[in-house]
Design an enzyme around this catalytic site. Structure first.
Site, mmCIF file in Angstrom:
data_model
loop_
_atom_site.group_PDB
_atom_site.id
_atom_site.type_symbol
_atom_site.label_atom_id
_atom_site.label_comp_id
_atom_site.label_asym_id
_atom_site.label_seq_id
_atom_site.Cartn_x
_atom_site.Cartn_y
_atom_site.Cartn_z
ATOM 1 N N THR A 134 0.825 -1.205 0.000
ATOM 2 C CA THR A 134 0.000 0.000 0.000
ATOM 3 C C THR A 134 0.865 1.264 0.000
ATOM 4 O OG1 THR A 134 -1.465 1.289 1.449
ATOM 5 C CG2 THR A 134 -0.097 -0.328 2.515
ATOM 6 N N ASP A 135 0.275 2.369 -0.449
ATOM 7 C CA ASP A 135 0.987 3.654 -0.376
ATOM 8 C C ASP A 135 1.043 4.181 1.061
ATOM 9 O OD1 ASP A 135 -1.700 4.332 -0.098
ATOM 10 O OD2 ASP A 135 -1.699 5.890 -1.634
ATOM 11 N N GLU A 136 0.256 3.570 1.958
ATOM 12 C CA GLU A 136 0.204 4.077 3.333
ATOM 13 C C GLU A 136 1.524 3.888 4.070
ATOM 14 O OE1 GLU A 136 -3.406 3.300 5.518
ATOM 15 O OE2 GLU A 136 -4.523 2.966 3.680
ATOM 16 N N TYR A 159 -1.841 -0.736 10.900
ATOM 17 C CA TYR A 159 -1.993 -1.381 9.584
ATOM 18 C C TYR A 159 -0.802 -1.062 8.694
ATOM 19 C CZ TYR A 159 -3.353 -1.775 4.656
ATOM 20 O OH TYR A 159 -3.351 -2.044 3.307
ATOM 21 N N LYS A 163 2.221 -3.477 7.139
ATOM 22 C CA LYS A 163 2.522 -3.611 5.710
ATOM 23 C C LYS A 163 3.982 -3.203 5.449
ATOM 24 C CE LYS A 163 0.090 -4.681 2.830
ATOM 25 N NZ LYS A 163 -0.316 -6.003 2.303
HETATM 26 N N1 LIG Z 1 -8.121 -1.998 -0.822
HETATM 27 C C1 LIG Z 1 -7.227 -1.088 -1.115
HETATM 28 O O1 LIG Z 1 -7.569 0.062 -1.406
HETATM 29 C C2 LIG Z 1 -5.745 -1.431 -1.108
HETATM 30 C C3 LIG Z 1 -4.841 -0.473 -1.564
HETATM 31 C C4 LIG Z 1 -3.479 -0.794 -1.588
HETATM 32 C C5 LIG Z 1 -3.050 -2.048 -1.183
HETATM 33 N N2 LIG Z 1 -3.958 -2.954 -0.727
HETATM 34 C C6 LIG Z 1 -3.451 -4.264 -0.315
HETATM 35 O O2 LIG Z 1 -4.032 -5.228 -1.191
HETATM 36 C C7 LIG Z 1 -4.252 -6.444 -0.491
HETATM 37 C C8 LIG Z 1 -5.703 -6.858 -0.628
HETATM 38 O O3 LIG Z 1 -6.527 -5.835 -0.072
HETATM 39 P P1 LIG Z 1 -8.120 -5.970 -0.079
HETATM 40 O O4 LIG Z 1 -8.657 -4.593 -0.036
HETATM 41 O O5 LIG Z 1 -8.537 -6.892 -1.132
HETATM 42 O O6 LIG Z 1 -8.340 -6.634 1.357
HETATM 43 P P2 LIG Z 1 -9.559 -7.483 1.891
HETATM 44 O O7 LIG Z 1 -9.612 -7.242 3.352
HETATM 45 O O8 LIG Z 1 -10.782 -7.243 1.081
HETATM 46 O O9 LIG Z 1 -9.117 -9.001 1.605
HETATM 47 C C9 LIG Z 1 -8.063 -9.602 2.306
HETATM 48 C C10 LIG Z 1 -8.207 -11.107 2.181
HETATM 49 O O10 LIG Z 1 -7.110 -11.712 2.883
HETATM 50 C C11 LIG Z 1 -7.597 -12.786 3.671
HETATM 51 N N3 LIG Z 1 -6.722 -12.952 4.835
HETATM 52 C C12 LIG Z 1 -6.512 -12.078 5.842
HETATM 53 N N4 LIG Z 1 -5.641 -12.587 6.735
HETATM 54 C C13 LIG Z 1 -5.286 -13.811 6.275
HETATM 55 C C14 LIG Z 1 -4.425 -14.831 6.753
HETATM 56 N N5 LIG Z 1 -3.772 -14.701 7.908
HETATM 57 N N6 LIG Z 1 -4.292 -15.955 6.016
HETATM 58 C C15 LIG Z 1 -4.960 -16.125 4.861
HETATM 59 N N7 LIG Z 1 -5.812 -15.194 4.361
HETATM 60 C C16 LIG Z 1 -5.968 -14.047 5.065
HETATM 61 C C17 LIG Z 1 -9.010 -12.395 4.066
HETATM 62 O O11 LIG Z 1 -9.813 -13.517 4.405
HETATM 63 C C18 LIG Z 1 -9.498 -11.663 2.813
HETATM 64 O O12 LIG Z 1 -10.138 -12.549 1.922
HETATM 65 C C19 LIG Z 1 -3.810 -6.207 0.951
HETATM 66 O O13 LIG Z 1 -2.509 -6.724 1.090
HETATM 67 C C20 LIG Z 1 -3.814 -4.701 1.084
HETATM 68 O O14 LIG Z 1 -2.872 -4.281 2.035
HETATM 69 C C21 LIG Z 1 -5.300 -2.676 -0.681
#
Ligand SMILES: NC(=O)c1ccc[n+]([C@@H]2O[C@H](COP(=O)([O-])OP(=O)(O)OC[C@H]3O[C@@H](n4cnc5c(N)ncnc54)[C@H](O)[C@@H]3O)[C@@H](O)[C@H]2O)c1
Length: 335
Positions: A134-136, A159, A163
């Site tokens: 993430t950019d965070e 969080y 990350k």
């Molecule tokens: N949503 C955003 O805007 C955004 C932006 C930048 C980066 N990200 C990154 O992208 C990735 C996905 O984000 P998202 O928004 O789809 O998140 P989300 O919360 O919708 O999905 C995360 C998934 O990971 C699974 N999970 C969590 N802990 C786990 C574990 N210990 N073992 C196995 N599975 C596990 C959950 O069950 C879920 O299905 C993350 O790594 C997040 O940091 C998200």
């Protein structure tokens, strides 16, 4: 046939990514590893349920023995690692699962892949671990400036700290072992399949129920919004074309102040649903106590991935935001 692990594939971005990879790569078999936390919904992958090219394991990445077994038996040629606890508010009230899943979970999978791939020089060279971040991790910006890949890490929430920790472990695996890793750092995503807790679904859900629409502080925080399909395209590009050991910022070049974004969503809801008893849905906006340590602004300079790998966002914000809102209207109408 290539064998690919996607972690977190029942989550928001992971489910959109698996549907895309499955379509784009008929020669890939995909193994989705997901713990199925409250944030997930495996139903989004129902279309793949009967395919011989799709496998699902309900596993917690923190369980090292399970991860070892899966990696040893499936023998992946590549990994897209997305699984994480992802909601900043939850990391403030209870940080521990963030450290476990995001830091320990990343380490477990990375280390098991290192052990497997290092057994064979060809696998070691070719097999790639894409770490999705993430950019965070960069902290916050004032009114000006953009995060580049050179911006020092300064995570502010549990969080983003978790990350950042996982990013550092992945980085060390390149510098120490020359493992074939790539990291992407992306801005805020929007699109279908996002959990109810996040900003855009929260606005739509509350508006449709004629409940107050909560906005932190004065709604002045700024985020750079990217359509989830654009992000998935960037992940695929970084996996296929990125340079080992590099990090790539991914962003929408699309900054919005929270309050302006919420106004825009309300305008679309007014058009699509007609006004409710409250009149304009904007009348439901209710400012609530700000999130602790709320970062003011995030904005991405995505010129490296554009210049080096040829990716740039291609989806039009107005069109995709409307499409996203229609998807949630349908979801919440059927509840
Ligand atoms: N949503 C955003 O805007 C955004 C932006 C930048 C980066 N990200 C990154 O992208 C990735 C996905 O984000 P998202 O928004 O789809 O998140 P989300 O919360 O919708 O999905 C995360 C998934 O990971 C699974 N999970 C969590 N802990 C786990 C574990 N210990 N073992 C196995 N599975 C596990 C959950 O069950 C879920 O299905 C993350 O790594 C997040 O940091 C998200």
């Amino acid at each position: 046939m290539k064998k690919i692990i996607v972690t977190g594939g029942a989550g928001f971005i992971g489910s959109n990514l698996i549907l895309k990879l499955f379509k784009d790569h008929p020669d890939w078999t995909i193994m989705n590893i997901d713990k199925l936390t409250y944030a997930s919904d495996h139903n989004y992958l129902k279309p793949l349920k009967d395919s011989e090219r799709y496998y699902f394991k309900k596993v917690d990445l923190v369980d090292r023995d399970e991860i070892k077994d899966i990696v040893k038996s499936f023998k992946p040629d590549g990994v897209f690692h997305l699984a994480a606890e992802s909601h900043v508010d939850n990391s403030i009230t209870g940080p521990e699962p963030f450290i476990q899943s995001n830091v320990v979970g990343t380490f477990n999978l990375l280390e098991e892949c290192r052990q497997l791939w290092s057994e064979d020089p060809q696998s070691w060279k070719e097999n790639r671990f894409l770490h999705v971040s993430t950019d965070e991790v960069y902290g916050e910006l004032e009114d000006d400036g953009l995060f580049t890949e050179q911006t020092p890490y300064a995570p502010n929430s549990p969080y983003s700290a978790s990350k950042a920790g996982s990013d550092m472990i992945v980085r060390a695996y390149y510098h120490t072992y020359r493992m074939n890793v790539v990291t992407t750092n992306c801005s805020n995503n929007y699109g279908p399949h996002q959990h109810d807790e996040k900003l855009i679904p929260t606005v739509i859900r509350n508006a449709m129920a004629h409940n107050p629409i909560p906005i932190y502080g004065k709604g002045e925080n700024v985020r750079d919004w990217l359509f989830v399909q654009d992000h998935c395209e960037a992940l695929e590009t970084a996996f296929l074309k990125g340079k080992a050991g590099e990090t790539y910022n991914v962003g929408g070049n699309n900054e919005w102040m929270n309050l302006d974004l919420v106004h825009k969503i309300c305008d679309i809801l007014n058009n699509e649903l007609g006004q409710g008893p409250e009149g304009d849905y904007k009348n439901l906006i209710s400012f609530v106590t700000d999130r602790l340590g709320h970062d003011f602004r995030y904005a991405i300079d995505a010129s490296k991935i554009k210049n080096e790998l040829g990716w740039e966002p291609s989806q039009d914000f107005d069109g995709m935001l409307r499409e996203t809102i229609l998807w949630y209207i349908n979801k919440y109408s059927n509840k």
